[in-house]
Design an enzyme around this catalytic site. Sequence first.
Site, PDB file in Angstrom:
ATOM      1  N   GLY A 106      45.786  65.708  52.169  1.00 28.68           N
ATOM      2  CA  GLY A 106      45.357  66.990  51.830  1.00 28.68           C
ATOM      3  C   GLY A 106      45.200  67.208  50.177  1.00 28.68           C
ATOM      4  N   GLY A 155      48.033  63.504  55.238  1.00 27.37           N
ATOM      5  CA  GLY A 155      46.768  64.083  55.918  1.00 27.37           C
ATOM      6  C   GLY A 155      45.857  63.051  56.642  1.00 27.37           C
ATOM      7  CD  GLU A 178      53.469  64.149  53.671  1.00 29.60           C
ATOM      8  OE1 GLU A 178      52.448  64.006  53.926  1.00 29.60           O
ATOM      9  OE2 GLU A 178      54.355  63.348  53.931  1.00 29.60           O
ATOM     10  CG  ASP A 186      51.572  68.360  56.558  1.00 29.90           C
ATOM     11  OD1 ASP A 186      51.641  67.384  55.748  1.00 29.90           O
ATOM     12  OD2 ASP A 186      50.618  69.248  56.584  1.00 29.90           O
TER      13      ASP A 186
END
Length: 411
Positions: A106, A155, A178, A186
Amino acid sequence: MPTSMSAFLRRRCRMSSLAIIRSFTRSFASQTKSSAAALDDPHHNHVIVQGRGNSRTAILNRPSSLNALDTSMGDTLQKLYESWENNPDVRLVALKGSSRAFCAGGDIVRLSQLVDKGDLEACKDFFWTLYRFIYLLGTYLKPHVALLNGITMGGGAGISVPGTFRVATEKTVFATPETLIGFHPDAGASFYLSHLSGRIGEYLALTGDRLNGAEMMACGLATHYSLHAKLPLIEEHIGNLVTDDPSVVEASLEKYSDLVYPDNMSIIQRTETIDKCFGHDTVEEIIDFMESEAARTTDPWCISTLKRLHDASPLSLKVALRSIREGRFQTLDQCLIREYRMSLQGVSKQITNDFCEGVRAQVVDKDFRPKWDPPSLEHVSEDMVDQYLSPLDKNLGPELELPTSQREAFR
């Protein structure tokens, strides 16, 4: 972790007969309108479409940002994939990145800026859009081939690993880093990492360590390995297929596959140590056992692993461990719904400002000296971890909604 073929077949079998009939009998006019709507966005050039015969390829096209995902890209992918699934003339879908990256994840810098401005609605839109697309990919009814040439992180793994086939190369670099930016793994990571053998999922989630293409193959994150020079041949071959039979697609990919093994320094050769250290109940115990292993062996890998753990956000470490442990007993949709809660809790600043601080230190200012809050593991309470995973209150709600009645996720 489910094999690509078995998971794909379960996706097809679990769809009700009515849902399948509906998915293939929508009007062509509706399909065309959906595709056009996806390309009306002024940022549509961030996702380029190539069509060849009975296949479609989506190309992530933000090379200056290593193809990092934003809300518009996620929305475009969702609309395109829906239209392709509903189009009987499209038998196979592929996804790749432009330039030297597949997808770096992301757009965390943009997301951090939104958090600092207090624009939580835009943050919600980003996670909502991305996670719904990941669910669509994880329940897709047609063979999907992701060409993971280059950086594949966060992501980027989320929009590829849940699909049917993943082709890694000698240029592939995978990671879920992360915890090093004060966040949590995630985009479905708590599902696919937790289903890897042994405790390698916990290791990757907590340390953010990188895997190459050979290591992805060895642990099951990739289904095929090919030298990147062969990718044009693969694209041409699968682009000429006129079938949606996954066994035919698999055989086509195997035709261009190369035999590869992790080298002697790979973490794949250290699974015994990883299982012994990362199988414990708490982060504190994991670190204690890693320290004992480092003292006993003086292995540089143990020392570098400890450094990664000490560099990460203490709260993120405990949250990530809980997330992976819960993901092991959940379906994809359950993981995504929980991760959506966690992501909004993580960026809301109600618990900590670690996300913005981590992005600042690691990506923006690059001083690599984040000031974590709480500053150490002993200051991270169970209540804080519980709050991170708790249902959303009225200020952060509603919860993520997924079409589980029409598209049942697999375990």
